[in-house]
Scaffold this motif. Structure first.
Motif, PDB file in Angstrom:
ATOM      1  N   THR A  68       0.863  -1.152   0.081  1.00 42.56           N
ATOM      2  CA  THR A  68       0.017   0.050  -0.141  1.00 42.56           C
ATOM      3  C   THR A  68       0.822   1.183   0.115  1.00 42.56           C
ATOM      4  O   THR A  68       0.793   2.205  -0.857  1.00 42.56           O
ATOM      5  CB  THR A  68      -1.043   0.018   1.133  1.00 42.56           C
ATOM      6  OG1 THR A  68      -1.680  -1.144   1.233  1.00 42.56           O
ATOM      7  CG2 THR A  68      -1.615   1.217   1.206  1.00 42.56           C
ATOM      8  N   CYS A 100       1.313   3.892  -2.907  1.00 37.96           N
ATOM      9  CA  CYS A 100       1.000   5.387  -2.618  1.00 37.96           C
ATOM     10  C   CYS A 100       2.153   6.472  -2.960  1.00 37.96           C
ATOM     11  O   CYS A 100       1.856   7.404  -3.583  1.00 37.96           O
ATOM     12  CB  CYS A 100       0.411   5.498  -1.201  1.00 37.96           C
ATOM     13  SG  CYS A 100      -1.094   4.853  -0.852  1.00 37.96           S
ATOM     14  N   HIS A 146      -3.767  -2.109  -0.353  1.00 34.49           N
ATOM     15  CA  HIS A 146      -5.058  -1.707  -0.219  1.00 34.49           C
ATOM     16  C   HIS A 146      -5.763  -0.467  -0.985  1.00 34.49           C
ATOM     17  O   HIS A 146      -6.624  -0.597  -1.236  1.00 34.49           O
ATOM     18  CB  HIS A 146      -5.425  -1.329   1.462  1.00 34.49           C
ATOM     19  CG  HIS A 146      -4.791  -2.382   2.418  1.00 34.49           C
ATOM     20  ND1 HIS A 146      -4.915  -2.413   3.564  1.00 34.49           N
ATOM     21  CD2 HIS A 146      -4.437  -3.712   2.111  1.00 34.49           C
ATOM     22  CE1 HIS A 146      -4.612  -3.460   4.092  1.00 34.49           C
ATOM     23  NE2 HIS A 146      -4.412  -4.225   3.111  1.00 34.49           N
ATOM     24  N   ALA A 147      -4.691   0.448  -1.068  1.00 33.52           N
ATOM     25  CA  ALA A 147      -5.104   1.543  -2.098  1.00 33.52           C
ATOM     26  C   ALA A 147      -4.610   1.305  -3.540  1.00 33.52           C
ATOM     27  O   ALA A 147      -3.745   0.847  -3.571  1.00 33.52           O
ATOM     28  CB  ALA A 147      -4.605   2.655  -1.536  1.00 33.52           C
ATOM     29  N   ALA A 159      -7.530   7.219  -1.543  1.00 33.82           N
ATOM     30  CA  ALA A 159      -6.477   6.418  -1.189  1.00 33.82           C
ATOM     31  C   ALA A 159      -6.253   6.451   0.290  1.00 33.82           C
ATOM     32  O   ALA A 159      -5.885   5.568   0.944  1.00 33.82           O
ATOM     33  CB  ALA A 159      -5.300   6.497  -2.029  1.00 33.82           C
ATOM     34  N   GLU A 160      -5.968   7.981   0.789  1.00 32.94           N
ATOM     35  CA  GLU A 160      -5.784   8.202   2.153  1.00 32.94           C
ATOM     36  C   GLU A 160      -6.988   7.359   3.023  1.00 32.94           C
ATOM     37  O   GLU A 160      -6.483   7.137   4.181  1.00 32.94           O
ATOM     38  CB  GLU A 160      -5.613   9.696   2.186  1.00 32.94           C
ATOM     39  CG  GLU A 160      -4.271  10.113   1.501  1.00 32.94           C
ATOM     40  CD  GLU A 160      -3.069   9.728   2.096  1.00 32.94           C
ATOM     41  OE1 GLU A 160      -2.686   8.739   3.075  1.00 32.94           O
ATOM     42  OE2 GLU A 160      -1.714  10.140   1.652  1.00 32.94           O
ATOM     43  N   VAL A 214      -8.910   5.092   2.389  1.00 31.14           N
ATOM     44  CA  VAL A 214      -8.711   3.860   2.461  1.00 31.14           C
ATOM     45  C   VAL A 214      -7.620   3.308   3.601  1.00 31.14           C
ATOM     46  O   VAL A 214      -7.961   2.288   4.397  1.00 31.14           O
ATOM     47  CB  VAL A 214      -8.387   3.020   1.022  1.00 31.14           C
ATOM     48  CG1 VAL A 214      -7.990   1.698   1.161  1.00 31.14           C
ATOM     49  CG2 VAL A 214      -9.425   3.242  -0.189  1.00 31.14           C
TER      50      VAL A 214
END
Length: 182
Positions: free
Chosen positions: A45, A49, A109-110, A128-129, A131
């Protein structure tokens, strides 16, 4: 009520007997294999990111892009720091950090994003943050007292992910939503 501390001779004997386990002692209360899996998902993740923020930094353009790109670059650096912390914890627990690029996005996850529109970049980064915040909140609750050190790592990440989400929300509030951000 049980004594809070095992006698010193027993502690020393256990420490010598299982020396190859490093910091993982009988007191470790979590499912180690599952914790390592979760940590590797978090590592993926954080790497995804980092890559998403880097792409957004380099491709941001338009009237509002300069301060937004600066925020993307700052977040990219912080996400890389997160990845490093997670990888260190994996190694401390006797695991192997999984940096395999072929499976990063599947384990993360993101998601990754290749938007060209500045507003869409900000929105996708905010998603995304959010998540990561939801995921890391669940992880900290799941870890509980079973692995307080890993829980603290996730609590630190969570605090910074919340800060990132707040930063991105602030950017959205400052950029006119009714215009193209170019």
């Amino acid at each position: 009520m049980a004594d809070f501390l095992t006698d010193i001779t027993t502690l020393r004997d256990r420490a010598r007997r299982e020396i190859e386990k490093g910091p993982v002692t009988e007191a470790y209360g979590a499912d180690l294999e599952r914790v390592l899996q979760v940590l590797n998902e978090a590592l993926a993740t954080e790497i995804v990111c980092t890559l998403r923020y880097k792409r957004h930094y380099y491709t941001a353009s338009g009237l509002y892009s300069e301060p937004v790109a600066a925020e993307f670059l700052e977040h990219a650096a912080q996400e890389q720091e997160h990845a490093d912390k997670v990888a260190q914890r994996i190694v401390q627990l006797g695991g192997k950090p999984d940096f395999n690029p072929e499976t990063l996005t599947q384990r993360a996850h993101a998601g990754y994003d290749a938007s060209d529109d500045l507003l869409e970049m900000i929105k996708e980064d905010l998603v995304a943050e959010r998540v990561a915040i939801a995921s890391y909140t669940e992880i900290t609750k799941w870890l509980g007292d079973g692995d307080p050190t890993t829980r603290r790592v996730f609590e630190e990440l969570l605090a910074q992910e919340e800060e990132h989400a707040d930063d991105l929300r602030g950017l959205l509030e400052r950029i006119p939503q009714d215009k193209q951000a170019d």
